[in-house]
Design a protein around this motif. Structure first.
Motif, PDB file in Angstrom:
ATOM      1  N   LEU A   9       0.810  -1.204   0.000  1.00 22.98           N
ATOM      2  CA  LEU A   9       0.000   0.000   0.000  1.00 22.98           C
ATOM      3  C   LEU A   9       0.851   1.265   0.000  1.00 22.98           C
ATOM      4  O   LEU A   9       0.473   2.295  -0.554  1.00 22.98           O
ATOM      5  CB  LEU A   9      -0.915  -0.009   1.233  1.00 22.98           C
ATOM      6  N   PHE A  10       2.025   1.208   0.617  1.00 25.23           N
ATOM      7  CA  PHE A  10       2.888   2.380   0.709  1.00 25.23           C
ATOM      8  C   PHE A  10       3.703   2.605  -0.571  1.00 25.23           C
ATOM      9  O   PHE A  10       4.336   3.649  -0.706  1.00 25.23           O
ATOM     10  CB  PHE A  10       3.858   2.222   1.882  1.00 25.23           C
ATOM     11  N   LYS A  11       3.733   1.637  -1.483  1.00 24.75           N
ATOM     12  CA  LYS A  11       4.690   1.673  -2.589  1.00 24.75           C
ATOM     13  C   LYS A  11       4.055   2.122  -3.897  1.00 24.75           C
ATOM     14  O   LYS A  11       2.863   1.963  -4.124  1.00 24.75           O
ATOM     15  CB  LYS A  11       5.312   0.283  -2.764  1.00 24.75           C
ATOM     16  N   ARG A  12       4.907   2.674  -4.776  1.00 29.40           N
ATOM     17  CA  ARG A  12       4.502   3.011  -6.141  1.00 29.40           C
ATOM     18  C   ARG A  12       5.531   2.413  -7.093  1.00 29.40           C
ATOM     19  O   ARG A  12       6.718   2.744  -7.048  1.00 29.40           O
ATOM     20  CB  ARG A  12       4.418   4.529  -6.349  1.00 29.40           C
ATOM     21  N   ASP A  13       5.078   1.515  -7.941  1.00 32.21           N
ATOM     22  CA  ASP A  13       5.937   0.873  -8.937  1.00 32.21           C
ATOM     23  C   ASP A  13       5.047   0.465 -10.101  1.00 32.21           C
ATOM     24  O   ASP A  13       4.371  -0.560 -10.061  1.00 32.21           O
ATOM     25  CB  ASP A  13       6.649  -0.342  -8.331  1.00 32.21           C
ATOM     26  N   GLU A  14       5.024   1.299 -11.142  1.00 27.49           N
ATOM     27  CA  GLU A  14       4.126   1.057 -12.273  1.00 27.49           C
ATOM     28  C   GLU A  14       4.416  -0.279 -12.947  1.00 27.49           C
ATOM     29  O   GLU A  14       3.511  -0.934 -13.468  1.00 27.49           O
ATOM     30  CB  GLU A  14       4.258   2.199 -13.282  1.00 27.49           C
ATOM     31  N   SER A  15       5.691  -0.724 -12.930  1.00 26.06           N
ATOM     32  CA  SER A  15       6.032  -1.981 -13.601  1.00 26.06           C
ATOM     33  C   SER A  15       5.347  -3.169 -12.948  1.00 26.06           C
ATOM     34  O   SER A  15       5.142  -4.207 -13.583  1.00 26.06           O
ATOM     35  CB  SER A  15       7.549  -2.184 -13.602  1.00 26.06           C
ATOM     36  N   LYS A  16       4.976  -3.041 -11.665  1.00 24.37           N
ATOM     37  CA  LYS A  16       4.299  -4.116 -10.947  1.00 24.37           C
ATOM     38  C   LYS A  16       2.807  -3.831 -10.748  1.00 24.37           C
ATOM     39  O   LYS A  16       2.102  -4.623 -10.112  1.00 24.37           O
ATOM     40  CB  LYS A  16       4.960  -4.325  -9.582  1.00 24.37           C
ATOM     41  N   GLY A  17       2.346  -2.717 -11.276  1.00 26.78           N
ATOM     42  CA  GLY A  17       0.947  -2.344 -11.072  1.00 26.78           C
ATOM     43  C   GLY A  17       0.669  -1.827  -9.676  1.00 26.78           C
ATOM     44  O   GLY A  17      -0.484  -1.829  -9.236  1.00 26.78           O
ATOM     45  N   TRP A  18       1.713  -1.370  -8.955  1.00 24.09           N
ATOM     46  CA  TRP A  18       1.548  -0.832  -7.604  1.00 24.09           C
ATOM     47  C   TRP A  18       1.385   0.681  -7.709  1.00 24.09           C
ATOM     48  O   TRP A  18       2.355   1.407  -7.960  1.00 24.09           O
ATOM     49  CB  TRP A  18       2.757  -1.163  -6.737  1.00 24.09           C
ATOM     50  N   ARG A  19       0.198   1.161  -7.498  1.00 21.37           N
ATOM     51  CA  ARG A  19      -0.079   2.607  -7.531  1.00 21.37           C
ATOM     52  C   ARG A  19      -0.509   3.018  -6.130  1.00 21.37           C
ATOM     53  O   ARG A  19      -1.658   3.373  -5.886  1.00 21.37           O
ATOM     54  CB  ARG A  19      -1.140   2.920  -8.578  1.00 21.37           C
ATOM     55  N   GLY A  20       0.455   2.941  -5.213  1.00 18.92           N
ATOM     56  CA  GLY A  20       0.185   3.240  -3.812  1.00 18.92           C
ATOM     57  C   GLY A  20       0.539   4.661  -3.433  1.00 18.92           C
ATOM     58  O   GLY A  20       0.581   5.551  -4.290  1.00 18.92           O
ATOM     59  N   LEU A  21       0.811   4.865  -2.163  1.00 16.09           N
ATOM     60  CA  LEU A  21       0.954   6.210  -1.618  1.00 16.09           C
ATOM     61  C   LEU A  21       2.321   6.830  -1.876  1.00 16.09           C
ATOM     62  O   LEU A  21       2.465   8.052  -1.807  1.00 16.09           O
ATOM     63  CB  LEU A  21       0.684   6.177  -0.109  1.00 16.09           C
ATOM     64  N   GLY A  22       3.341   6.021  -2.117  1.00 19.67           N
ATOM     65  CA  GLY A  22       4.652   6.578  -2.407  1.00 19.67           C
ATOM     66  C   GLY A  22       5.451   6.943  -1.173  1.00 19.67           C
ATOM     67  O   GLY A  22       6.122   7.984  -1.147  1.00 19.67           O
ATOM     68  N   PHE A  23       5.406   6.086  -0.149  1.00 23.51           N
ATOM     69  CA  PHE A  23       6.190   6.323   1.060  1.00 23.51           C
ATOM     70  C   PHE A  23       7.665   5.987   0.830  1.00 23.51           C
ATOM     71  O   PHE A  23       8.012   5.177  -0.025  1.00 23.51           O
ATOM     72  CB  PHE A  23       5.670   5.463   2.215  1.00 23.51           C
ATOM     73  N   ARG A  24       8.508   6.615   1.624  1.00 22.43           N
ATOM     74  CA  ARG A  24       9.923   6.283   1.667  1.00 22.43           C
ATOM     75  C   ARG A  24      10.141   5.137   2.648  1.00 22.43           C
ATOM     76  O   ARG A  24       9.550   5.131   3.739  1.00 22.43           O
ATOM     77  CB  ARG A  24      10.716   7.508   2.121  1.00 22.43           C
ATOM     78  N   PHE A  25      10.982   4.185   2.273  1.00 21.27           N
ATOM     79  CA  PHE A  25      11.324   3.068   3.147  1.00 21.27           C
ATOM     80  C   PHE A  25      12.803   3.164   3.535  1.00 21.27           C
ATOM     81  O   PHE A  25      13.653   3.479   2.698  1.00 21.27           O
ATOM     82  CB  PHE A  25      11.083   1.726   2.450  1.00 21.27           C
ATOM     83  N   GLU A  26      13.075   2.896   4.802  1.00 20.43           N
ATOM     84  CA  GLU A  26      14.440   2.813   5.306  1.00 20.43           C
ATOM     85  C   GLU A  26      14.702   1.375   5.750  1.00 20.43           C
ATOM     86  O   GLU A  26      13.960   0.834   6.586  1.00 20.43           O
ATOM     87  CB  GLU A  26      14.652   3.780   6.470  1.00 20.43           C
TER      88      GLU A  26
END
Length: 468
Positions: A305-322
């Motif tokens: 849910l936090f991620k955005r990656d069009e290649s995987k169809g993930w259109r999420g919120l675009g959070f930063r991960f550490e």
């Protein structure tokens, strides 16, 4: 002339909204494959109107100032902590110590939006430009209030492949379809974690807990610590077999009660997530009053849910991960070893690295923001009959956190980062409570075909209410 839509909605009884609240999943324009109960829609999707969206947003936002009616005196003598609240602008849902850690995101066909929380003078400024009661607002007032808090983050709808683990069971067909509006709560655990530690450690002498990390077996910090600890409390290592955080110094001074143990894994998110569920109930009840369909259900899961990656169809919120850089011989439970969603750069930033240089800084920034609220008499005083007198008396009497409380809170927070290379460790920095709310115009033909009229009476009246 009939009643206006606003008058119809505001006049709908609360108890009727509670009694008639149901999950109504099928949005206008949605077809359902369900065997003998299938339905093929011939309608186009029907997004919410600006007024409908605005009323939902306002029902989750600022509602005035909090009522600071807590006691300051401890029965038998002494003072209670007088500064537990984090904010004084009241919200339409309760939260621990009015910390308001839940951010609401909204998505529809147009994009993904953050619904900003208004605090302090910004909240008062909005209230100053509007009538004091919602029943006196015009349609333009509702729409203007909502526009103040909408921040567009991404174009297009939040969405994922329609399969597990992104969508679950029935949700694959009916959740987050064109024309629907989705409301997603996300909770900032970092601020609530710090606030919760400070407040727990402000309990009276003899009642403060000693914090232990039950994911790490007991060992002392130094040989000197071990010698002092073993001499007095050797027997406790059998009953507390876990890493004791800062225990020697605080136990010797009597600041903490060594028989009152608080495991970090139980602390979790300091009850911060319950605000999200109140907000969702507000959305359900307001949707019912408007004759819309609404449905609380499982949201796409973390961490996707936090991620955005069009290649995987993930259109999420675009959070930063550490990602923690620790290596382990015996791995602790998740999420301690996993990448931590820490925020959205420049938009939502947790009180944790990399947005702070140390957890000392995080605690200091938390205290600075909190005490600014208590110092702002213009905001703080709005809830009192005699603001000048009551605020000055409260400020003179209100006990703040002691240096010992602040020092131990920092020690716990630094221990977590030093041990796990992330904050928090036993829960993510940002938490998805697990559910979201879909609001929509319902597919009336589907409900007319299969359901008793009492199951969707208000929804059948929607066109009349809004003059459609």
């Amino acid at each position: 002339m009939g009643a206006t839509p606003l008058a119809e909605i505001l006049g709908y009884p609360l108890l009727s909204a509670i009694a008639e609240r149901r999950s109504r999943r099928i949005a206008r324009g949605v077809s359902v494959d369900a065997g003998e109960l299938s339905h093929r829609s011939t309608n186009p999707p029907a997004p919410l109107s600006p007024l409908e969206e605005a009323m939902l947003l306002v029902a989750t936002g600022t509602t005035g100032v909090a009522t600071m009616d807590g006691p300051l005196d401890i029965p038998g003598g002494g003072k209670e902590l007088g500064t537990p609240y984090f904010h004084f602008a009241a919200r339409a849902a309760s939260s621990p110590d009015n910390s308001q850690p839940t951010q609401l995101f909204m998505t529809n066909d147009e994009g993904i939006y953050l619904i900003r929380r208004l605090h302090g003078r910004e909240a008062l400024a909005l209230a100053k430009d509007l009538p004091p009661r919602w029943d006196a607002w015009s349609e333009a007032d509702w729409i203007a209030a909502a526009a103040t808090v909408k921040v567009k983050l991404h174009d297009g709808r939040l969405d994922f492949p329609r399969e597990y683990p992104y969508y679950f069971a029935w949700n694959k067909q009916t959740s987050n379809r064109p024309g629907t509006t989705m409301f997603l709560p996300v909770t900032d655990v970092t601020r609530m974690y710090i606030n919760g530690l400070l407040n727990i450690l402000s309990e009276p002498d003899g009642q403060r807990p000693i914090f232990v990390d039950d994911w790490q077996v007991f060992h002392p910090h130094t040989i000197e610590d071990w010698a002092g600890w073993a001499a007095e409390h050797l027997h406790l290592t059998a009953t507390i077999p876990y890493q004791i955080i800062g225990g020697v110094k605080e136990a010797r001074s009597g600041f903490v009660n060594i028989h009152n143990v608080a495991p970090l894994s139980i602390v979790r998110c300091m009850l911060a997530d319950h605000e999200a569920y109140f907000l969702q109930q507000n959305l359900m009840l307001v949707a019912q009053a408007m004759g819309l369909g609404a449905w609380v259900h499982v949201a796409p899961q973390e961490p996707y849910l936090f991620k955005r990656d069009e290649s995987k169809g993930w259109r999420g919120l675009g959070f930063r991960f550490e990602t923690p850089k620790k290596s382990w011989s015996r791995w602790p439970p998740v999420p301690a070893t996993q990448p931590n969603p820490v925020g959205i750069d420049g938009v939502l930033e947790g009180f944790c690295p990399p947005y702070v240089t140390s957890m000392d800084e995080a605690v200091d920034r938390h205290l600075e923001l909190k005490y600014q609220s208590y110092a702002d008499a213009q905001v703080f005083g709005r809830g009192y009959r005699d603001p000048a007198s009551s605020v000055s008396k409260f400020q003179a009497d209100a006990v703040r956190y002691s240096p010992e409380v602040i020092a131990y809170t920092k020690e716990i927070c630094n221990y977590i980062v030093d041990t796990y290379d992330r904050f928090p460790a036993h829960v993510d920095a940002w938490l998805v409570p697990g559910t979201w709310v879909q609001v929509c115009h319902v597919e009336l033909e589907y409900y007319d075909k299969y359901f008793a009229p009492g199951q969707y009476r208000r929804q059948a009246e929607h066109a009349r209410i809004f003059g459609e």
